[in-house]
Enzyme design. Sequence first.
Site, PDB file in Angstrom:
ATOM      1  N   ASP A   8      -1.787  -0.029   4.348  1.00  8.37           N
ATOM      2  CA  ASP A   8      -0.446   0.025   3.682  1.00  8.37           C
ATOM      3  C   ASP A   8       0.518   0.050   4.656  1.00  8.37           C
ATOM      4  OD1 ASP A   8       1.236   0.258   1.214  1.00  8.37           O
ATOM      5  OD2 ASP A   8       1.498   2.426   1.735  1.00  8.37           O
ATOM      6  N   ASP A  10       4.690   0.814   3.778  1.00  9.17           N
ATOM      7  CA  ASP A  10       5.692   1.747   3.635  1.00  9.17           C
ATOM      8  C   ASP A  10       5.137   3.159   3.091  1.00  9.17           C
ATOM      9  OD1 ASP A  10       7.681  -0.253   3.532  1.00  9.17           O
ATOM     10  OD2 ASP A  10       7.501  -0.689   1.597  1.00  9.17           O
TER      11      ASP A  10
HETATM   12 MG   LIG Z   1       2.986   3.058   0.525  1.00  9.39          MG
END
Ligand SMILES: [Mg+2]
Length: 162
Positions: A8, A10
């Site tokens: 992932d 962010d």
């Molecule tokens: Mg995230």
Amino acid sequence: MRKAVFLDRDGLINRQAAPHHYISEPEDFEILPGVPEAIRRLNDAGYLAIIVTNQRGVALGMMTLEQVEHVHDYLRRELGKCGAHIDAIYVCPHAQGECTCRKPDIGLFLMAERDFDVDKGRSWMVGDSDTDVEAGKRYGVRSILTKSLSHAVNLILAEESI
Ligand SMILES: [Mg+2]
Ligand SMILES: [Zn+2]
């Protein structure tokens, strides 16, 4: 076949933006401590490092895909300074419910499979939210929920050495 760690973005690689804010400029992209080193360890251990990221700010008109690419160019440059690299970045720019690539759907993983011969049995998903874990499960790789990439890499490399 290659083992891969799907990452992932962010909240794992860079500091999460404030609610209702989107990261449209490199100045707003703050790489979290320990991340370049953790990615380098994955590189050195022979894992593909592949980012899969939802960026619905594009669909909402808050930023362009080109701005997202600029941010990713910046990320690649910063990682390069530490001898680390990302093998590929797949972005879902769509709004919720409008595609089959927004996590927890697995379209981004399937795009990666078109480009790489992913060995799912030796691959992982790492993210800081339930949708990341859900996506990893649906795709069929082991998943780690964490805000610390170094921690996740410790787990992955320890598992491998058993
Ligand atoms: Mg995230
Ligand atoms: Zn999408």
